[in-house]
Design a protein around this motif. Sequence first.
Motif, PDB file in Angstrom:
ATOM      1  N   MET A 172       0.823  -1.206   0.000  1.00  0.00           N
ATOM      2  CA  MET A 172       0.000   0.000   0.000  1.00  0.00           C
ATOM      3  C   MET A 172       0.858   1.258   0.000  1.00  0.00           C
ATOM      4  O   MET A 172       0.542   2.223  -0.656  1.00  0.00           O
ATOM      5  CB  MET A 172      -0.952  -0.037   1.201  1.00  0.00           C
ATOM      6  N   ALA A 173       1.985   1.247   0.736  1.00  0.00           N
ATOM      7  CA  ALA A 173       2.844   2.429   0.812  1.00  0.00           C
ATOM      8  C   ALA A 173       3.417   2.775  -0.550  1.00  0.00           C
ATOM      9  O   ALA A 173       3.478   3.942  -0.925  1.00  0.00           O
ATOM     10  CB  ALA A 173       3.959   2.205   1.828  1.00  0.00           C
ATOM     11  N   ASN A 174       3.844   1.776  -1.324  1.00  0.00           N
ATOM     12  CA  ASN A 174       4.375   2.051  -2.650  1.00  0.00           C
ATOM     13  C   ASN A 174       3.295   2.591  -3.570  1.00  0.00           C
ATOM     14  O   ASN A 174       3.532   3.472  -4.377  1.00  0.00           O
ATOM     15  CB  ASN A 174       4.994   0.784  -3.257  1.00  0.00           C
ATOM     16  N   TYR A 175       2.100   2.032  -3.457  1.00  0.00           N
ATOM     17  CA  TYR A 175       0.974   2.484  -4.263  1.00  0.00           C
ATOM     18  C   TYR A 175       0.663   3.942  -3.934  1.00  0.00           C
ATOM     19  O   TYR A 175       0.479   4.758  -4.823  1.00  0.00           O
ATOM     20  CB  TYR A 175      -0.232   1.590  -3.985  1.00  0.00           C
ATOM     21  N   SER A 176       0.657   4.274  -2.644  1.00  0.00           N
ATOM     22  CA  SER A 176       0.372   5.632  -2.212  1.00  0.00           C
ATOM     23  C   SER A 176       1.443   6.600  -2.692  1.00  0.00           C
ATOM     24  O   SER A 176       1.138   7.682  -3.177  1.00  0.00           O
ATOM     25  CB  SER A 176       0.248   5.681  -0.689  1.00  0.00           C
ATOM     26  N   LYS A 177       2.701   6.210  -2.568  1.00  0.00           N
ATOM     27  CA  LYS A 177       3.803   7.070  -3.010  1.00  0.00           C
ATOM     28  C   LYS A 177       3.720   7.303  -4.512  1.00  0.00           C
ATOM     29  O   LYS A 177       3.937   8.405  -4.994  1.00  0.00           O
ATOM     30  CB  LYS A 177       5.138   6.435  -2.633  1.00  0.00           C
ATOM     31  N   SER A 178       3.387   6.250  -5.231  1.00  0.00           N
ATOM     32  CA  SER A 178       3.245   6.340  -6.678  1.00  0.00           C
ATOM     33  C   SER A 178       2.117   7.305  -7.058  1.00  0.00           C
ATOM     34  O   SER A 178       2.267   8.131  -7.952  1.00  0.00           O
ATOM     35  CB  SER A 178       2.975   4.946  -7.238  1.00  0.00           C
ATOM     36  N   LEU A 179       0.990   7.201  -6.361  1.00  0.00           N
ATOM     37  CA  LEU A 179      -0.128   8.106  -6.624  1.00  0.00           C
ATOM     38  C   LEU A 179       0.221   9.540  -6.232  1.00  0.00           C
ATOM     39  O   LEU A 179      -0.142  10.478  -6.941  1.00  0.00           O
ATOM     40  CB  LEU A 179      -1.373   7.653  -5.869  1.00  0.00           C
ATOM     41  N   ASP A 180       0.905   9.696  -5.095  1.00  0.00           N
ATOM     42  CA  ASP A 180       1.329  11.038  -4.688  1.00  0.00           C
ATOM     43  C   ASP A 180       2.152  11.690  -5.781  1.00  0.00           C
ATOM     44  O   ASP A 180       1.948  12.856  -6.127  1.00  0.00           O
ATOM     45  CB  ASP A 180       2.155  10.983  -3.393  1.00  0.00           C
ATOM     46  N   SER A 181       3.075  10.931  -6.340  1.00  0.00           N
ATOM     47  CA  SER A 181       3.943  11.435  -7.394  1.00  0.00           C
ATOM     48  C   SER A 181       3.137  11.793  -8.646  1.00  0.00           C
ATOM     49  O   SER A 181       3.358  12.830  -9.267  1.00  0.00           O
ATOM     50  CB  SER A 181       5.001  10.377  -7.719  1.00  0.00           C
ATOM     51  N   ALA A 182       2.195  10.937  -9.000  1.00  0.00           N
ATOM     52  CA  ALA A 182       1.373  11.196 -10.190  1.00  0.00           C
ATOM     53  C   ALA A 182       0.526  12.451 -10.007  1.00  0.00           C
ATOM     54  O   ALA A 182       0.472  13.313 -10.886  1.00  0.00           O
ATOM     55  CB  ALA A 182       0.483   9.999 -10.491  1.00  0.00           C
ATOM     56  N   PHE A 183      -0.134  12.568  -8.840  1.00  0.00           N
ATOM     57  CA  PHE A 183      -0.990  13.731  -8.624  1.00  0.00           C
ATOM     58  C   PHE A 183      -0.175  15.012  -8.477  1.00  0.00           C
ATOM     59  O   PHE A 183      -0.616  16.079  -8.898  1.00  0.00           O
ATOM     60  CB  PHE A 183      -1.930  13.513  -7.448  1.00  0.00           C
ATOM     61  N   HIS A 184       1.019  14.906  -7.905  1.00  0.00           N
ATOM     62  CA  HIS A 184       1.910  16.078  -7.846  1.00  0.00           C
ATOM     63  C   HIS A 184       2.234  16.538  -9.269  1.00  0.00           C
ATOM     64  O   HIS A 184       2.172  17.731  -9.575  1.00  0.00           O
ATOM     65  CB  HIS A 184       3.200  15.748  -7.092  1.00  0.00           C
ATOM     66  N   ALA A 185       2.572  15.580 -10.130  1.00  0.00           N
ATOM     67  CA  ALA A 185       2.902  15.925 -11.514  1.00  0.00           C
ATOM     68  C   ALA A 185       1.701  16.537 -12.229  1.00  0.00           C
ATOM     69  O   ALA A 185       1.844  17.504 -12.983  1.00  0.00           O
ATOM     70  CB  ALA A 185       3.397  14.686 -12.256  1.00  0.00           C
ATOM     71  N   LEU A 186       0.524  15.999 -11.977  1.00  0.00           N
ATOM     72  CA  LEU A 186      -0.684  16.484 -12.651  1.00  0.00           C
ATOM     73  C   LEU A 186      -1.218  17.793 -12.067  1.00  0.00           C
ATOM     74  O   LEU A 186      -2.114  18.407 -12.647  1.00  0.00           O
ATOM     75  CB  LEU A 186      -1.776  15.417 -12.600  1.00  0.00           C
ATOM     76  N   ALA A 187      -0.656  18.229 -10.954  1.00  0.00           N
ATOM     77  CA  ALA A 187      -1.128  19.461 -10.314  1.00  0.00           C
ATOM     78  C   ALA A 187      -0.757  20.706 -11.105  1.00  0.00           C
ATOM     79  O   ALA A 187      -1.358  21.762 -10.918  1.00  0.00           O
ATOM     80  CB  ALA A 187      -0.565  19.566  -8.891  1.00  0.00           C
ATOM     81  N   ASP A 188       0.202  20.590 -11.994  1.00  0.00           N
ATOM     82  CA  ASP A 188       0.674  21.750 -12.748  1.00  0.00           C
ATOM     83  C   ASP A 188      -0.002  21.810 -14.120  1.00  0.00           C
ATOM     84  O   ASP A 188      -0.038  20.804 -14.842  1.00  0.00           O
ATOM     85  CB  ASP A 188       2.190  21.654 -12.929  1.00  0.00           C
ATOM     86  N   PRO A 189      -0.522  22.985 -14.509  1.00  0.00           N
ATOM     87  CA  PRO A 189      -1.228  23.074 -15.801  1.00  0.00           C
ATOM     88  C   PRO A 189      -0.334  22.812 -17.013  1.00  0.00           C
ATOM     89  O   PRO A 189      -0.807  22.257 -18.014  1.00  0.00           O
ATOM     90  CB  PRO A 189      -1.787  24.503 -15.819  1.00  0.00           C
ATOM     91  N   THR A 190       0.933  23.170 -16.935  1.00  0.00           N
ATOM     92  CA  THR A 190       1.846  22.895 -18.051  1.00  0.00           C
ATOM     93  C   THR A 190       2.004  21.391 -18.228  1.00  0.00           C
ATOM     94  O   THR A 190       1.924  20.874 -19.349  1.00  0.00           O
ATOM     95  CB  THR A 190       3.220  23.543 -17.801  1.00  0.00           C
ATOM     96  N   ARG A 191       2.186  20.683 -17.132  1.00  0.00           N
ATOM     97  CA  ARG A 191       2.357  19.232 -17.224  1.00  0.00           C
ATOM     98  C   ARG A 191       1.069  18.548 -17.671  1.00  0.00           C
ATOM     99  O   ARG A 191       1.110  17.577 -18.435  1.00  0.00           O
ATOM    100  CB  ARG A 191       2.868  18.682 -15.891  1.00  0.00           C
ATOM    101  N   ARG A 192      -0.082  19.061 -17.225  1.00  0.00           N
ATOM    102  CA  ARG A 192      -1.356  18.485 -17.710  1.00  0.00           C
ATOM    103  C   ARG A 192      -1.500  18.700 -19.209  1.00  0.00           C
ATOM    104  O   ARG A 192      -1.984  17.811 -19.931  1.00  0.00           O
ATOM    105  CB  ARG A 192      -2.545  19.090 -16.962  1.00  0.00           C
ATOM    106  N   ALA A 193      -1.067  19.850 -19.699  1.00  0.00           N
ATOM    107  CA  ALA A 193      -1.133  20.121 -21.139  1.00  0.00           C
ATOM    108  C   ALA A 193      -0.207  19.176 -21.912  1.00  0.00           C
ATOM    109  O   ALA A 193      -0.558  18.707 -23.003  1.00  0.00           O
ATOM    110  CB  ALA A 193      -0.770  21.580 -21.422  1.00  0.00           C
ATOM    111  N   VAL A 194       0.949  18.891 -21.358  1.00  0.00           N
ATOM    112  CA  VAL A 194       1.876  17.948 -21.996  1.00  0.00           C
ATOM    113  C   VAL A 194       1.226  16.564 -22.060  1.00  0.00           C
ATOM    114  O   VAL A 194       1.259  15.905 -23.101  1.00  0.00           O
ATOM    115  CB  VAL A 194       3.228  17.903 -21.249  1.00  0.00           C
ATOM    116  N   ILE A 195       0.626  16.136 -20.971  1.00  0.00           N
ATOM    117  CA  ILE A 195      -0.062  14.836 -20.948  1.00  0.00           C
ATOM    118  C   ILE A 195      -1.177  14.818 -21.994  1.00  0.00           C
ATOM    119  O   ILE A 195      -1.321  13.851 -22.755  1.00  0.00           O
ATOM    120  CB  ILE A 195      -0.634  14.530 -19.545  1.00  0.00           C
ATOM    121  N   ALA A 196      -1.964  15.894 -22.054  1.00  0.00           N
ATOM    122  CA  ALA A 196      -3.062  15.965 -23.029  1.00  0.00           C
ATOM    123  C   ALA A 196      -2.529  15.838 -24.453  1.00  0.00           C
ATOM    124  O   ALA A 196      -3.138  15.156 -25.288  1.00  0.00           O
ATOM    125  CB  ALA A 196      -3.841  17.261 -22.855  1.00  0.00           C
ATOM    126  N   ARG A 197      -1.407  16.470 -24.719  1.00  0.00           N
ATOM    127  CA  ARG A 197      -0.819  16.370 -26.062  1.00  0.00           C
ATOM    128  C   ARG A 197      -0.309  14.954 -26.331  1.00  0.00           C
ATOM    129  O   ARG A 197      -0.501  14.404 -27.414  1.00  0.00           O
ATOM    130  CB  ARG A 197       0.303  17.394 -26.217  1.00  0.00           C
TER     131      ARG A 197
END
Length: 114
Positions: free
Chosen positions: A1-26
């Motif tokens: 569970m800890a690895n899963y949580s850390k992984s999600l934390d990292s993903a949501f941190h990355a997705l918190a920025d509009p520039t990075r969300r735009a890169v993902i969308a592209r």
Amino acid sequence: MANYSKSLDSAFHALADPTRRAVIARLIQGPAAVKELAEPFDIGLPSFMKHIKVLEDSGLIGSKKVGRVRTCRIQPKQLTAAETWLAKQRALWERRTDRLADYVENQLAKETKT
């Protein structure tokens, strides 16, 4: 569970920025070179590369360098994990709001009987 949580934390941190969300969308449309990904943004390439690094570190994207061109692509596994977590949260809150609606309806029914 800890690895899963850390992984999600990292993903949501990355997705918190509009520039990075735009890169993902592209990148959902298909792989692209870093230079192409950076074009719509009014920031220098070194600053943009920091965004790419955050996305790579989170596991949301991967990149490969051939010659002088670095091409990025989506890593769907991490996006799927984030989507799964969100879906579970949505289901939880929908059940809670359904129970609240049932309670309110029951209370209203009791009040109309008296």
